[in-house]
Design a protein around this motif. Sequence first.
Motif, short mmCIF file in Angstrom:
data_model
loop_
_atom_site.label_atom_id
_atom_site.label_comp_id
_atom_site.label_asym_id
_atom_site.label_seq_id
_atom_site.Cartn_x
_atom_site.Cartn_y
_atom_site.Cartn_z
N PHE A 133 -41.13 11.48 -6.24
CA PHE A 133 -40.18 10.64 -5.51
C PHE A 133 -38.92 11.44 -5.18
CE2 PHE A 133 -36.84 7.44 -5.11
CZ PHE A 133 -37.42 6.60 -4.18
N ILE A 134 -38.44 12.23 -6.12
CA ILE A 134 -37.26 13.06 -5.88
C ILE A 134 -37.52 14.03 -4.74
CG2 ILE A 134 -35.87 14.93 -6.88
CD1 ILE A 134 -36.07 13.38 -9.57
N GLU A 135 -38.70 14.65 -4.72
CA GLU A 135 -39.04 15.59 -3.64
C GLU A 135 -39.08 14.88 -2.28
OE1 GLU A 135 -42.68 17.49 -4.84
OE2 GLU A 135 -41.72 18.46 -6.56
N LEU A 136 -39.67 13.69 -2.24
CA LEU A 136 -39.74 12.92 -1.01
C LEU A 136 -38.34 12.52 -0.55
CD1 LEU A 136 -41.43 11.41 1.14
CD2 LEU A 136 -41.48 9.47 -0.44
N TYR A 137 -37.53 12.04 -1.48
CA TYR A 137 -36.15 11.62 -1.18
C TYR A 137 -35.34 12.79 -0.64
CZ TYR A 137 -31.78 9.02 -1.99
OH TYR A 137 -30.58 8.37 -1.84
N ALA A 138 -35.49 13.95 -1.26
CA ALA A 138 -34.76 15.15 -0.81
C ALA A 138 -35.18 15.54 0.60
CB ALA A 138 -35.00 16.29 -1.79
N ASP A 191 -29.72 4.31 -13.41
CA ASP A 191 -28.75 3.99 -14.46
C ASP A 191 -28.00 2.70 -14.14
OD1 ASP A 191 -29.48 6.26 -15.85
OD2 ASP A 191 -27.72 7.44 -15.21
N SER A 192 -27.66 2.51 -12.87
CA SER A 192 -26.94 1.30 -12.46
C SER A 192 -27.80 0.06 -12.63
CB SER A 192 -26.48 1.42 -11.01
OG SER A 192 -25.60 2.50 -10.86
N ILE A 211 -30.80 9.46 -7.47
CA ILE A 211 -31.84 8.58 -8.02
C ILE A 211 -31.49 8.18 -9.44
CG2 ILE A 211 -34.26 8.50 -8.76
CD1 ILE A 211 -34.85 10.17 -6.19
N ASN A 212 -31.01 9.14 -10.24
CA ASN A 212 -30.61 8.82 -11.61
C ASN A 212 -29.43 7.86 -11.64
OD1 ASN A 212 -32.62 10.27 -12.92
ND2 ASN A 212 -31.42 12.14 -12.98
N LYS A 225 -32.98 19.05 -3.89
CA LYS A 225 -33.67 18.28 -4.93
C LYS A 225 -32.70 17.90 -6.04
CE LYS A 225 -38.25 20.19 -4.20
NZ LYS A 225 -39.33 21.00 -4.76
N LYS A 226 -31.75 18.78 -6.33
CA LYS A 226 -30.77 18.51 -7.38
C LYS A 226 -29.90 17.31 -7.00
CE LYS A 226 -27.71 20.90 -10.49
NZ LYS A 226 -27.49 22.17 -11.11
#
Length: 90
Positions: free
Chosen positions: A6-11, A30-31, A25-26, A18-19
């Motif tokens: 998901f992170i790769e797709l979002y980036a 967290d929210s 996403i975190n 990616k960072k």
Amino acid sequence: MTKKEFIELYATKGDISKKEAEKYINLFLDSVEESLVKGEDVLFVGWGKWEVVDRAPRDVRNPQTQELMKIEGKKTVKFKVGKLLADKVK
């Protein structure tokens, strides 16, 4: 899809690193977690709703031994899909 995928797709879709994607996403997760821990619902109109619900204590039967067991009540998180998302998934 895993969190890493998901992170790769979002980036890729956001044209960010990616960072950065992982950071955002975190922050989102967290929210959502923080709100649910406080007992607040998290609602995205048309997409879905997370809410904390109480599960009542109940009696269950062990299928192997047929022994009757009691399960204590607890709080759990429930997600209800919104109409717009449900229509897209159809």
